[in-house]
Design an enzyme around this catalytic site. Structure first.
Site, mmCIF file in Angstrom:
data_model
loop_
_atom_site.group_PDB
_atom_site.id
_atom_site.type_symbol
_atom_site.label_atom_id
_atom_site.label_comp_id
_atom_site.label_asym_id
_atom_site.label_seq_id
_atom_site.Cartn_x
_atom_site.Cartn_y
_atom_site.Cartn_z
ATOM 1 N N CYS A 11 -2.827 11.501 3.706
ATOM 2 C CA CYS A 11 -3.122 10.634 2.565
ATOM 3 C C CYS A 11 -2.839 11.334 1.245
ATOM 4 C CB CYS A 11 -4.586 10.205 2.586
ATOM 5 S SG CYS A 11 -5.011 8.935 3.788
ATOM 6 N N HIS A 34 -4.856 1.783 7.234
ATOM 7 C CA HIS A 34 -3.431 2.012 6.986
ATOM 8 C C HIS A 34 -2.783 2.526 8.263
ATOM 9 C CE1 HIS A 34 -4.415 2.712 2.469
ATOM 10 N NE2 HIS A 34 -3.892 1.518 2.625
ATOM 11 N N GLU A 91 0.814 -1.218 0.000
ATOM 12 C CA GLU A 91 0.000 0.000 0.000
ATOM 13 C C GLU A 91 0.851 1.274 0.000
ATOM 14 O OE1 GLU A 91 -3.708 -0.013 0.271
ATOM 15 O OE2 GLU A 91 -3.352 -2.032 -0.453
#
Length: 445
Positions: free
Chosen positions: A369, A250, A174
């Site tokens: 993000c 995450h 990721e």
């Protein structure tokens, strides 16, 4: 050698929509099927970039991907003209069409993992695009992501690009959302922290029950090998499976690091004490700060709802640190009170700025993000595509570009409108000229 950390923020794409595609992401699921505002989302992101630029930081631009992804729909058996393909996909599966229209590449923390030259064996900056194998809509990204990275960092003397890891959940990667780097200054050899959710080849190890663990230990180890990061400069730590099941999909939803500061929730890691001991032993600098937030101070629910840890910690010209937080952190009394106590305490963070990134937040992504961090020496910075670095002039051009090409509202039904595909391609073709990217999209070849 003097170094800077450049934040490359993802431009929100013209098809920004709320389809609730991301299992395990509470905000994404809770706002599914709402009408979105692509223009507002893109302008909010640009406003944050400009504010950091005005604070004296070097700010980069990362282009969105081509959406709708007609090529994937063709690969899945839809035939005819572009308009016929979009109509058939919407009729057959609106969710599939939404997946092929996702603007999730705005969250550039998932674009790649980056290791600065000070950390790597051959002293080049290494990039590996994330495969994002856990989610179909995100698994469509790595090829174009690699194209964009290569167009921005296009000098083999300083930069090395790796193919994304195998497209399989055993090597689910990721990107920087599960990667943190601690250092004394950005140009010094750093300690790279790779956080994973599960061990793919050992089913007897802990893992979440409700939601998927998207990053594997095996993927993190592969990235470290590819980048030439030595064992002395790497820490592999498992994220607490219980917090993944509470919506912490995450690590950057529960922890963030900058230079000699690691800011995290007490429930972030599975074995916190041994993790801290290893970090302390391997960190080569002085005055390492572990800022641990207790559940009593901020609950996991509030951390997820406000994205307290999905904030950016930045170092300003006077070497003080500031937190770049979403408005949700100001509007939540408990979180706001905690932040006031944090900046008043004896640690490097002494300032907080709040930004409206609500369009991104509703889809499940906060300030952290939205950016990919790249530490560069002065010489490496001169080798970066200069048209991808924000200036006052480029900011105005991008605002004009967004106002010209983006819609004010977008619903799931609108994704089947063939005119949206034309609008998106027209916008992206113009953007590649603004940023001097060349032909990074399939429709340009």
């Amino acid at each position: 050698m003097k170094s800077v950390e450049v934040n490359f923020d993802g431009l929100v794409g013209p098809t920004h929509n709320y389809a609730g595609l991301s299992e395990g992401n509470v905000a994404s699921l809770s706002n599914a099927n709402e009408s979105s505002n692509p223009k507002s989302a893109a302008l909010q992101g640009l406003k944050k970039m400009k504010a950091l630029h005005d604070m004296g930081l070097t700010q980069g631009i990362f282009a969105p991907q081509e959406r709708p992804d007609i090529y994937t729909l063709k690969r899945l058996g839809f035939q005819g003209s572009d308009a016929q393909i979009l109509a058939a996909a919407y009729k057959t599966s609106p969710t599939l069409l939404a997946s092929c229209c996702s603007a999730s590449t705005m969250w550039t923390a998932n674009a790649a993992t980056v290791s600065p030259s000070a950390d790597t064996q051959n002293q080049k900056v290494h990039f590996t695009a994330a495969n994002l194998a856990n989610k179909f809509h995100r698994s469509l990204e790595p090829e174009t992501t690699s194209n964009i990275l290569s167009a921005i960092f296009n000098n083999d003397d300083y930069f090395q690009h790796h193919q994304h890891l195998n497209d399989n959940e055993h090597f689910g990667d990721e990107g920087a959302a599960n990667h943190t780097r601690l250092c004394e200054s950005y140009g010094d050899k750093g300690l790279e922290i790779f956080t994973y959710g599960r061990v793919a080849f050992n089913r007897n190890t802990p893992k979440p029950v409700k939601y998927p663990a998207r990053q594997t230990l095996e993927a993190s180890q592969a990235i470290a090998r590819l980048h030439g990061v030595s064992a002395e400069n790497a820490v592999f730590v498992q994220q607490n499976p219980d917090v993944i099941d509470q919506g912490v999909f995450h690590n950057d939803v529960i922890a963030v690091g900058n230079q000699n500061v690691l800011f995290y929730h007490e429930q972030a890691y599975l074995n916190t004490d041994s993790f801290k001991a290893e970090v302390s032993q391997k960190f080569s600098g002085n005055n390492l700060h572990f800022i641990e937030v207790s559940s009593e101070q901020v609950s996991i629910e509030d951390a997820v709802n406000t994205y307290l840890f999905n904030t950016q910690i930045i170092t300003l010209a006077d070497n003080s640190m500031a937190i770049i937080a979403p408005m949700h952190c100001r509007e939540n009394t408990q979180v706001f009170d905690y932040l006031q106590s944090l900046i008043a305490a004896n640690n490097p963070i002494n300032h907080v700025e709040f930004f409206d990134v609500n369009e991104s937040m509703k889809n499940g992504g906060g300030p952290a993000c939205l950016r990919l961090r790249v530490a560069l020496t002065e010489q490496e910075l001169t080798a970066v595509n200069p048209n991808c670095l924000l200036t006052d002039s480029l900011y105005l051009k991008l605002v004009t570009w967004v106002n010209k090409h983006y819609r004010d509202t977008l619903t799931l039904k609108d994704l089947s409108d063939p005119q949206l595909l034309i609008e998106s391609r027209t916008a992206l073709d113009e953007l590649t000229q603004l940023l001097s990217l060349g032909s990074v999209y399939r429709f340009q070849n």
